[in-house]
Each structure stands twice: as structure tokens, then as C-alpha cells.
Design a protein around this motif. Structure first.
Motif, PDB file in Angstrom:
ATOM      1  N   SER A 113      -7.984  24.198  99.658  1.00  0.00           N
ATOM      2  CA  SER A 113      -6.767  23.499  99.255  1.00  0.00           C
ATOM      3  C   SER A 113      -7.042  22.557  98.091  1.00  0.00           C
ATOM      4  CB  SER A 113      -6.151  22.722 100.426  1.00  0.00           C
ATOM      5  OG  SER A 113      -4.905  22.187 100.047  1.00  0.00           O
ATOM      6  N   VAL A 114      -7.273  23.163  96.943  1.00  0.00           N
ATOM      7  CA  VAL A 114      -7.451  22.433  95.694  1.00  0.00           C
ATOM      8  C   VAL A 114      -6.452  23.014  94.705  1.00  0.00           C
ATOM      9  CG1 VAL A 114      -9.023  21.852  93.819  1.00  0.00           C
ATOM     10  CG2 VAL A 114      -9.895  22.024  96.165  1.00  0.00           C
ATOM     11  N   SER A 115      -5.497  22.223  94.284  1.00  0.00           N
ATOM     12  CA  SER A 115      -4.455  22.698  93.378  1.00  0.00           C
ATOM     13  C   SER A 115      -4.950  22.670  91.935  1.00  0.00           C
ATOM     14  CB  SER A 115      -3.202  21.840  93.508  1.00  0.00           C
ATOM     15  OG  SER A 115      -2.657  21.952  94.807  1.00  0.00           O
ATOM     16  N   VAL A 116      -4.754  23.781  91.253  1.00  0.00           N
ATOM     17  CA  VAL A 116      -5.093  23.874  89.833  1.00  0.00           C
ATOM     18  C   VAL A 116      -3.786  23.952  89.056  1.00  0.00           C
ATOM     19  CG1 VAL A 116      -6.345  25.148  88.055  1.00  0.00           C
ATOM     20  CG2 VAL A 116      -7.220  25.104  90.406  1.00  0.00           C
ATOM     21  N   PHE A 117      -3.551  22.980  88.213  1.00  0.00           N
ATOM     22  CA  PHE A 117      -2.329  22.938  87.419  1.00  0.00           C
ATOM     23  C   PHE A 117      -2.660  23.328  85.981  1.00  0.00           C
ATOM     24  CE2 PHE A 117      -1.298  19.270  90.448  1.00  0.00           C
ATOM     25  CZ  PHE A 117      -0.741  20.144  91.376  1.00  0.00           C
ATOM     26  N   GLY A 118      -1.872  24.238  85.426  1.00  0.00           N
ATOM     27  CA  GLY A 118      -2.128  24.671  84.057  1.00  0.00           C
ATOM     28  C   GLY A 118      -0.893  25.258  83.427  1.00  0.00           C
ATOM     29  N   LEU A 119      -1.049  25.793  82.217  1.00  0.00           N
ATOM     30  CA  LEU A 119       0.070  26.373  81.491  1.00  0.00           C
ATOM     31  C   LEU A 119       0.050  27.889  81.604  1.00  0.00           C
ATOM     32  CD1 LEU A 119       0.334  24.347  78.152  1.00  0.00           C
ATOM     33  CD2 LEU A 119       1.263  23.827  80.406  1.00  0.00           C
ATOM     34  N   ALA A 120       1.242  28.473  81.547  1.00  0.00           N
ATOM     35  CA  ALA A 120       1.386  29.924  81.564  1.00  0.00           C
ATOM     36  C   ALA A 120       2.513  30.321  80.628  1.00  0.00           C
ATOM     37  CB  ALA A 120       1.666  30.434  82.976  1.00  0.00           C
ATOM     38  N   ALA A 121       2.469  31.586  80.207  1.00  0.00           N
ATOM     39  CA  ALA A 121       3.508  32.159  79.354  1.00  0.00           C
ATOM     40  C   ALA A 121       3.936  33.495  79.944  1.00  0.00           C
ATOM     41  CB  ALA A 121       2.966  32.353  77.935  1.00  0.00           C
ATOM     42  N   PRO A 122       5.103  34.000  79.549  1.00  0.00           N
ATOM     43  CA  PRO A 122       5.520  35.319  80.032  1.00  0.00           C
ATOM     44  C   PRO A 122       4.552  36.406  79.579  1.00  0.00           C
ATOM     45  CG  PRO A 122       7.380  34.124  79.083  1.00  0.00           C
ATOM     46  CD  PRO A 122       6.148  33.351  78.727  1.00  0.00           C
ATOM     47  N   ALA A 123       4.360  37.427  80.414  1.00  0.00           N
ATOM     48  CA  ALA A 123       3.546  38.567  80.015  1.00  0.00           C
ATOM     49  C   ALA A 123       4.146  39.199  78.760  1.00  0.00           C
ATOM     50  CB  ALA A 123       3.507  39.586  81.145  1.00  0.00           C
ATOM     51  N   GLY A 124       3.287  39.658  77.874  1.00  0.00           N
ATOM     52  CA  GLY A 124       3.751  40.232  76.619  1.00  0.00           C
ATOM     53  C   GLY A 124       3.743  39.262  75.463  1.00  0.00           C
ATOM     54  N   THR A 125       3.458  37.997  75.732  1.00  0.00           N
ATOM     55  CA  THR A 125       3.334  37.009  74.656  1.00  0.00           C
ATOM     56  C   THR A 125       2.172  37.417  73.746  1.00  0.00           C
ATOM     57  OG1 THR A 125       4.196  35.242  76.068  1.00  0.00           O
ATOM     58  CG2 THR A 125       2.950  34.574  74.115  1.00  0.00           C
ATOM     59  N   PRO A 126       2.345  37.422  72.437  1.00  0.00           N
ATOM     60  CA  PRO A 126       1.281  37.876  71.533  1.00  0.00           C
ATOM     61  C   PRO A 126      -0.030  37.132  71.747  1.00  0.00           C
ATOM     62  CG  PRO A 126       3.345  37.624  70.347  1.00  0.00           C
ATOM     63  CD  PRO A 126       3.586  37.069  71.720  1.00  0.00           C
ATOM     64  N   ASP A 127      -1.126  37.861  71.623  1.00  0.00           N
ATOM     65  CA  ASP A 127      -2.442  37.283  71.850  1.00  0.00           C
ATOM     66  C   ASP A 127      -2.712  36.109  70.915  1.00  0.00           C
ATOM     67  OD1 ASP A 127      -5.144  37.709  73.272  1.00  0.00           O
ATOM     68  OD2 ASP A 127      -5.717  37.615  71.157  1.00  0.00           O
ATOM     69  N   GLU A 128      -2.245  36.216  69.670  1.00  0.00           N
ATOM     70  CA  GLU A 128      -2.470  35.125  68.717  1.00  0.00           C
ATOM     71  C   GLU A 128      -1.800  33.834  69.180  1.00  0.00           C
ATOM     72  OE1 GLU A 128      -1.259  38.068  68.055  1.00  0.00           O
ATOM     73  OE2 GLU A 128      -2.207  38.998  66.299  1.00  0.00           O
ATOM     74  N   VAL A 129      -0.612  33.978  69.775  1.00  0.00           N
ATOM     75  CA  VAL A 129       0.106  32.816  70.289  1.00  0.00           C
ATOM     76  C   VAL A 129      -0.635  32.225  71.484  1.00  0.00           C
ATOM     77  CG1 VAL A 129       2.233  32.056  71.406  1.00  0.00           C
ATOM     78  CG2 VAL A 129       2.339  33.591  69.433  1.00  0.00           C
ATOM     79  N   LEU A 130      -1.071  33.101  72.388  1.00  0.00           N
ATOM     80  CA  LEU A 130      -1.815  32.639  73.561  1.00  0.00           C
ATOM     81  C   LEU A 130      -3.084  31.910  73.147  1.00  0.00           C
ATOM     82  CD1 LEU A 130      -1.451  35.769  75.881  1.00  0.00           C
ATOM     83  CD2 LEU A 130      -0.230  33.595  76.086  1.00  0.00           C
ATOM     84  N   GLN A 131      -3.760  32.448  72.130  1.00  0.00           N
ATOM     85  CA  GLN A 131      -4.994  31.805  71.673  1.00  0.00           C
ATOM     86  C   GLN A 131      -4.711  30.443  71.060  1.00  0.00           C
ATOM     87  OE1 GLN A 131      -8.203  33.286  72.129  1.00  0.00           O
ATOM     88  NE2 GLN A 131      -8.621  31.106  71.824  1.00  0.00           N
ATOM     89  N   THR A 132      -3.612  30.341  70.319  1.00  0.00           N
ATOM     90  CA  THR A 132      -3.224  29.048  69.742  1.00  0.00           C
ATOM     91  C   THR A 132      -2.963  28.028  70.833  1.00  0.00           C
ATOM     92  OG1 THR A 132      -2.260  30.095  67.766  1.00  0.00           O
ATOM     93  CG2 THR A 132      -1.491  27.876  68.324  1.00  0.00           C
ATOM     94  N   LEU A 133      -2.265  28.446  71.875  1.00  0.00           N
ATOM     95  CA  LEU A 133      -1.962  27.545  72.989  1.00  0.00           C
ATOM     96  C   LEU A 133      -3.225  27.179  73.765  1.00  0.00           C
ATOM     97  CD1 LEU A 133       1.306  29.291  74.190  1.00  0.00           C
ATOM     98  CD2 LEU A 133       1.150  26.930  73.351  1.00  0.00           C
ATOM     99  N   GLU A 134      -4.079  28.155  74.015  1.00  0.00           N
ATOM    100  CA  GLU A 134      -5.324  27.881  74.735  1.00  0.00           C
ATOM    101  C   GLU A 134      -6.189  26.888  73.963  1.00  0.00           C
ATOM    102  OE1 GLU A 134      -9.307  30.266  76.352  1.00  0.00           O
ATOM    103  OE2 GLU A 134      -7.529  31.393  75.733  1.00  0.00           O
TER     104      GLU A 134
END
Length: 328
Positions: free
Chosen positions: A259-280
Motif C-alpha cells: 500500500s504505497v501510492s505512486v502519483f504521476g502524470l499520464a496521457a491518452p494512448a496514441g499521444t505522439p512519442d515526441e510529446v511524451l518525451q517532452t513531458l517526461e
């Protein structure tokens, strides 16, 4: 007839060329949009009520990303259905990087395993973890339970009599207490709430006997003030900011360490890899900033950055552990 048949291959070939050109043009436009990201404001949904650890994580990182990107990050609370409403809103917002959500693992991953919630674990992509927060079993000041052993002994002798508030029916807190009943014969009556604020009100008002709650800053403040009395902590080992509080494993429940909660960000599947990398990369840079770490709580920020691959591995592990329990 001969002339008509002979024209079909020509038309098909022309259509294929046109389709290929359209696809290439669309891909080129999407690639350019990804490279220019972000070119507009971003909406970051919080699937829980204001005032809790998810809200703090979202607003802190949202403000940091806004400053870094030069775009407004609008944080919008969409509480309800154990976090499912916020996830649905994020997915419906489109896979272009302008609709994101704060996810709370395990809850975000376990919700679709239990019932139809409007999304599956294939419908979103984890971007990066922001905080890791263990859970604490706590009672209110003046409780009849002096320690965890007294509370758990009461629950064992009188199944379902002791009420415990949890932040949602499919959260790690709820799952671990279900495992407590199934594997150890200690049955508590679980009362789901939408967030820490509701749980705090319920405990202080005497509406529940205890809460199994994220040990976030607001909870630590209540412990320091004496309003909450911590009885047990969820990780495998004690935490340095609650050094006197025993773990559930120490109390005789060695399996209850998840019971350890991990909070993070997510995007809809299909989001361009370049965008995901920018956010990461943006989240990674934010977690290096002292003011961000201070706001989130130094004790909660992971010692090592958890990016897309590592975060997905965490989710896969949760599905493996809790999936069979949820599908009973």
C-alpha cells in the motif's frame, strides 16, 4: 464494358496515390505539431477531490511545467467513481498532449479490472511518477484503541465491527485490507471516500473508527497536532518521519507491504512519442528543482526518477498482484 473494366485499376491506383499523399501529409502535420509542442494551454485533470496529495502533486508539477513550457496548465478536479471520471475526461480530451491526468497507482490500474469504468489500462500511457506516499492506519484523538494490536484484535474477534475509511474502493488501501481479511482472517468494515479531506472529516467527526490513508503532508500535520494517532505504516520498513510507528509486517502481516501510492502524470494512448518525451523530460527537470521538492515533500519524491518504462512496469506489477483479487 471492356473500357469500364480497364479504368478500374487506373482509378484504384489514383486513389491509392491520393490516400498515400493524404496520410503522408497528415503524418507530416502531426510530426510538426509534436515538434512545436506545446503550442497551446494544457488541461491536467485530477481524478480526486481538492486538498489531497493528488491535488498537491498535480498543482505543483503543473505550475512548474507551465513555467517551463511558457503555457498555462489548467488543473481541473473531476472527482468521483474512485478516479474513473477524471480518467475518462482525460481520454476524451484527445491524444495530442493537451489533455493529461494525474494518476494514482494502484487505483488507476485496478479500477478497470473490477468493473466497466469507461477506460482500460491500454487507453492511457504513464509519463512519469511525481511522488510515492505510503499509507498509515490512524485513529482519532481519544480513540478506544490504544494501538494497532488492540484495533486488529477487535476486528478479528468481531468481524466487520471496526469501520475504516479508505480513499476509494479499489485503492491500494482497500486492496490491502481485503487481503488482511482473506489471508489473515481480520475483517474490517471498509468505508470508501473520495479523498483525504473527506476521510479527515469523517475520522474527526467520529463517523469511522479509523482511516487507512496516504501519509501525505496534511495527514502528517494532523499527526503532529495530535488529531490523528498513527497505529501502523504500510511499507516493508519503517519510515524516518514516523520512526515510532510499526509496520504491518512487524505486527504479523508480512504480505501487507504494497500500500504505497505512486502519483504521476499520464496521457491518452496514441499521444505522439515526441510529446511524451517532452513531458517526461519536463517532469524530470521539475523534480530537480528544490522548490518543487520542498512543496511535494522531500520524503515523497522518489530517490531515482521513474520515467515511462519504469512507471509502466509498476502498473503491470499491480495488475498482476491485485488482478486476481479484484476478479474473484
Amino acid at each position: 464494358m471492356r473500357s469500364r473494366r480497364s479504368s478500374l485499376p487506373v482509378l484504384a491506383a489514383a486513389s491509392a496515390v491520393l490516400l498515400t499523399a493524404c496520410v503522408a501529409e497528415r503524418d507530416e502535420e502531426e510530426g510538426a505539431a509534436a515538434q512545436d509542442y506545446p503550442a497551446d494551454d494544457i488541461t491536467l485533470y485530477v481524478p480526486y477531490a481538492p486538498g489531497g496529495p493528488t491535488d498537491l502533486a498535480a498543482r505543483t508539477v503543473g505550475d512548474c511545467l507551465a513555467a517551463d513550457f511558457g503555457r498555462t496548465v489548467v488543473v481541473e478536479n473531476r472527482e468521483g467513481a474512485s478516479g474513473s471520471l477524471g480518467m475518462q475526461a482525460m481520454i476524451q480530451g484527445g491524444a495530442d498532449g493537451y489533455s493529461l491526468s494525474l494518476i494514482a497507482v494502484p487505483a488507476s490500474a485496478t479500477n478497470p479490472l473490477q468493473e466497466e469504468v469507461g477506460y482500460t489500462n491500454d487507453d492511457y500511457v504513464p509519463i512519469a511518477a511525481v511522488t510515492e506516499i505510503p499509507s498509515v492506519l490512524a485513529v482519532g484523538q481519544g480513540s478506544r484503541f490504544a494501538d494497532a494490536r488492540a484495533l486488529l484484535a477487535e476486528a478479528e474477534q468481531n468481524p466487520g465491527r471496526v469501520t475504516v475509511g479508505v480513499p476509494g474502493a479499489t485503492t491500494s488501501q482497500a486492496m490491502e485490507l481485503r487481503r488482511l481479511a482473506e489471508e489473515y482472517g481480520v475483517e474490517l468494515s471498509l468505508v470508501p471516500f473520495t479523498g483525504n479531506a473527506e476521510m479527515t472529516t469523517a475520522l474527526l467527526g467520529g463517523n469511522v473508527d479509523a482511516v487507512f490513508i496516504n501519509a501525505s503532508q496534511d495527514v502528517l500535520q494532523n499527526i503532529e497536532a495530535g488529531s490523528f494517532v498513527p497505529l501502523a505504516i504500510s511499507p516493508e520498513e519503517r519510515v524516518d518521519y514516523l520512526p515510532e510507528v510499526p509496520t504491518l509486517a512487524e505486527l504479523g502481516y508480512p504480505e501487507l507491504t504494497n500500500s504505497v501510492s505512486v502519483f504521476g502524470l499520464a496521457a491518452p494512448a496514441g499521444t505522439p512519442d515526441e510529446v511524451l518525451q517532452t513531458l517526461e523530460d519536463g517532469v524530470a527537470a521539475c523534480l530537480e528543482q528544490p522548490e518543487v521538492v520542498e512543496a511535494l515533500g522531500d520524503q515523497y519524491v522518489p530517490d531515482e526518477f521513474i520515467g515511462r518504462e519504469e512507471f509502466r512496469a509498476r502498473i503491470d506489477e499491480i495488475v498482476e498482484v491485485y488482478g486476481p483479487l479484484l476478479q474473484e
